[in-house]
Design an enzyme around this catalytic site. Structure first.
Site, PDB file in Angstrom:
ATOM      1  N   HIS A  67       0.791  -1.095   0.056  1.00 33.04           N
ATOM      2  CA  HIS A  67       0.144  -0.053   0.009  1.00 33.04           C
ATOM      3  C   HIS A  67       0.892   1.111  -0.025  1.00 33.04           C
ATOM      4  O   HIS A  67       0.656   2.124  -0.804  1.00 33.04           O
ATOM      5  CB  HIS A  67      -0.947  -0.149   1.361  1.00 33.04           C
ATOM      6  N   HIS A  91       4.102   7.249   4.995  1.00 31.37           N
ATOM      7  CA  HIS A  91       2.912   7.870   5.578  1.00 31.37           C
ATOM      8  C   HIS A  91       2.251   7.015   6.689  1.00 31.37           C
ATOM      9  O   HIS A  91       1.650   7.773   7.570  1.00 31.37           O
ATOM     10  CB  HIS A  91       1.981   8.228   4.426  1.00 31.37           C
ATOM     11  N   GLU A  95       1.569   6.208  12.580  1.00 28.74           N
ATOM     12  CA  GLU A  95       0.290   5.442  13.230  1.00 28.74           C
ATOM     13  C   GLU A  95       0.224   4.034  13.353  1.00 28.74           C
ATOM     14  O   GLU A  95      -0.070   3.639  14.124  1.00 28.74           O
ATOM     15  CB  GLU A  95      -0.894   5.874  12.130  1.00 28.74           C
ATOM     16  N   ASP A  96       0.819   3.509  12.191  1.00 26.90           N
ATOM     17  CA  ASP A  96       0.818   1.906  12.586  1.00 26.90           C
ATOM     18  C   ASP A  96       2.015   1.060  12.960  1.00 26.90           C
ATOM     19  O   ASP A  96       2.083  -0.242  12.858  1.00 26.90           O
ATOM     20  CB  ASP A  96       0.302   1.203  11.009  1.00 26.90           C
ATOM     21  N   ASP A 158      -3.260   8.242  -0.985  1.00 23.52           N
ATOM     22  CA  ASP A 158      -3.556   7.295  -0.003  1.00 23.52           C
ATOM     23  C   ASP A 158      -5.093   6.808  -0.130  1.00 23.52           C
ATOM     24  O   ASP A 158      -5.515   5.734  -0.295  1.00 23.52           O
ATOM     25  CB  ASP A 158      -3.580   7.883   1.560  1.00 23.52           C
ATOM     26  N   ASP A 278     -21.993  12.907 -26.261  1.00 24.47           N
ATOM     27  CA  ASP A 278     -20.898  13.252 -25.774  1.00 24.47           C
ATOM     28  C   ASP A 278     -20.194  12.330 -24.742  1.00 24.47           C
ATOM     29  O   ASP A 278     -19.949  12.881 -23.722  1.00 24.47           O
ATOM     30  CB  ASP A 278     -20.955  14.871 -25.470  1.00 24.47           C
TER      31      ASP A 278
END
Ligand code: MN
Length: 616
Positions: A67, A91, A95-96, A158, A278
């Site tokens: 990820h 990123h 947090e993880d 993300d 269109d």
């Protein structure tokens, strides 16, 4: 990677993992940058992130770090700077994993650590269905934009990947994430000019929230593709040929409109799939602006243009920075085909919006571009102390979904406003002081009422007077965020001042009647006991009926009897005073917390309906 040593130190053996090689290959290296340097920097982050997320899996069963790599990959395709790409890889570390911001700071520097911290903070915000909370959080999210827009861009990458892989989630979670994406990320992408991201997110949302509609449309588009491609080719080929005679080799392609926009058209125009011609917008991308207009001339020469569908966003860019010329032509059998003409630079801005401004600007944050005028105005509003989340959300909605109009100042300057804007909105857009003292207006040289709705191309002139100030009536028709904020702020101040004055008088009168006038200072200074910040706030509360002097008395003198001449007339006056004092129960035309004065003969008791009028 069969060699175990190579796995430990691939940089020495040149055997890097495939996803890493792919990532490196898609990074655009600036002219003054060293590829090897960037490669080793990104490898350090890749290896670090991989190690930290070791053993974690996504719901799909894949390693969690895939990820992070996907997010970094997207950021690379948006041509973001190296630090942002690294932030994409890392990123989720704060947090993880066990990694602290402090550690990131030491390993990768302040800039990187700040980005990851920003992403973590935004991630902590859960957009609940409770509207007010959502609006408040939305504000917080935008405020962090002020610090670094790259945080939002990482968050988009993300979200994009999470939406792409959403099928592994539970149905309930899918729904929640899709709704949040629709309500928060899609409008924001639009505002930031990230039109390709917006379209992708919209399609992903559509697939989750309306699976049968999506499936049906998908099969129809796929089965009719060949036939449509052929049709598009018959339109494009003559244009290409013509341009070639001017030695311009354009990049021309027909692209399918997004599923959600096709579906939206079928619903709003109540047409079947076959009736929507269109489906494709043909895009002609050239090098220079002059070539755009040349191509436009060629297109109009070859085909019949539909007059009212011509839009020149090159001369008048949208407020999110979007530039392109749009024209719609009639095909042989009367089919409508939209053609967009732009330069490659405009193409980039149109696809990734604000992110385009980070291209090759490594090492220094380039700040918010001039083009994103909307963003700066919004931040201005947010910094306003009276910003109420609910009201703010409403304002944002109006600004988001309305189309824009363009009007002119007498000097010929172009002012951009939402549809429905009035001369007062115009005045505030020109300058706050022009708005504050706006007395009258002329549109195309004739005097008009201030609530007149402006039309595209109007020339607007504002008549000002130093004595003129905003009035309550304006609130009924002004629609821009800026005008509303300024007017509300001013009117609230006027109200407060008058409430304070009235509160002072009420305190004085009541104390005189109670033979306690000598203690007026003590009463006035008792604000802290009632939870007010100063005596002005207490007087304001008295003046607006939030608290009565008798309530103050009872708290300050719990043992004493109230002295009052109790003639029969006084008794009824007291009763009326009591009934009237509950002005917070009075709702006037939707406005509460208003200072209310009663007419002499008006003696309502709670529950009665009143007729009132607003004055200053
Ligand atoms: Mn993530």
């Amino acid at each position: 990677m069969d060699n175990p040593l190579a796995r430990l130190a691939p940089q020495l053996f040149g055997e890097f993992p495939k996803p890493f090689v792919k990532l490196i290959d898609s990074i655009s290296i600036g002219p003054d940058q060293e590829k090897d340097e960037i490669k080793s920097l990104i490898w350090k982050a890749y290896e670090f992130g991989h190690r930290q997320h070791e053993g974690q899996n996504r719901r799909s069963g894949e390693a969690y770090f895939t990820h992070c790599v996907a997010v970094a990959q997207t950021l690379a395709s948006w041509k973001m700077d190296t630090t942002t790409i690294i932030a994409g890889l890392l990123h989720d570390t704060i947090e993880d994993t066990q990694v602290s911001a402090q550690e990131l700071r030491q390993e990768f520097g302040d800039d990187l650590a700040n980005l990851v911290e920003g992403v973590t903070k935004i991630g902590g915000i859960k957009f609940s269905s409770r509207k007010e909370k959502q609006a408040g959080n939305f504000m917080k999210m935008l405020l962090s934009v002020a610090q670094d827009l790259r945080v939002i861009i990482i968050k988009f990458a993300d979200r994009l990947h999470n939406m792409e892989t959403i099928k592994h989630m539970t149905k309930i979670k899918q729904h929640r994430i899709a709704v949040e994406t629709r309500d928060v990320y899609v409008p924001l992408a639009h505002r930031l000019g990230m039109s390709s991201v917006k379209a992708q997110l919209e399609d992903l949302v559509f697939r989750v929230l309306n699976p049968s509609g999506y499936k049906e449309l998908d099969s129809k588009i796929k089965s009719s593709k060949k036939q449509r491609d052929k049709f598009i080719k018959t339109i494009i080929d003559p244009v290409k040929k013509e341009l070639k005679s001017y030695e311009i080799i354009p990049h021309v392609y027909g692209r399918s409109k997004s599923y959600s926009s096709i579906y939206g058209k079928m619903v709003t125009r109540d047409k079947s799939f076959d009736e929507i011609y269109d489906l494709y917008a043909i895009r002609i991308v050239v090098d220079k602006i002059e070539q755009c207009y040349l191509a436009l001339g060629i297109v109009h020469n070859l085909y019949t243009p539909v007059q009212e569908r011509f839009k020149d966003f090159i001369a008048m860019p949208k407020s999110n920075g979007y530039q392109s010329v749009h024209t719609t032509i009639l095909g042989e059998k009367g089919q409508l085909v939209e053609i967009q003409i732009r330069t490659s630079e405009m193409e980039e801005t149109a696809e990734i919006g604000v992110a385009a401004h980070w291209v090759y600007k490594d090492g220094k944050s380039s700040g918010i571009d001039q083009n994103v005028k909307w963003l700066r105005e919004l931040l201005d509003v947010l910094q306003n102390e009276t910003a109420d989340p609910m009201e703010f959300m409403e304002l944002l909605k109006i600004d988001l979904y309305n189309e824009e109009i363009f009007v002119f100042t007498p000097a010929g300057d172009l002012i951009q406003l939402p549809v429905g804007a009035t001369p007062v909105d115009f005045a505030f857009q020109v300058h706050t002081q022009v708005g504050m003292h706006c007395m009258g207006a002329k549109i195309n040289h004739s005097v008009v009422p201030l609530n007149t709705k402006l039309k595209n191309g109007d020339m607007v002139e504002i008549i000002t007077s130093k004595k003129q100030m905003p009035s309550y009536g304006w609130q009924k028709f002004i629609i821009t965020t800026k005008a509303r904020n300024q007017v509300n702020r001013y009117l609230k101040k006027i109200q407060d001042d008058e409430s304070i004055k009235l509160g002072g008088e009420m305190l004085e009168k009541t104390l005189r009647r109670m033979k306690l006038f000598k203690d007026i200072d003590e009463f006035r200074e008792s604000f802290a006991k009632f939870g007010y910040s100063d005596s002005g706030a207490l007087l304001k509360a008295i003046g607006s009926g939030m608290i009565t002097v008798r309530e103050i008395f009872r708290k300050l003198r719990p043992q004493e009897e109230e002295i009052d001449e109790k003639t029969e007339e006084e008794e009824s006056t007291k009763f009326f005073d009591f009934a009237r004092s509950k002005t917070k129960g009075i709702i006037l035309d939707g406005i509460d917390n208003l200072m209310v004065n009663f007419g002499k003969c008006c003696n309502p008791i709670p529950g009665d309906e009143l007729i009132g009028f607003i004055t200053r």
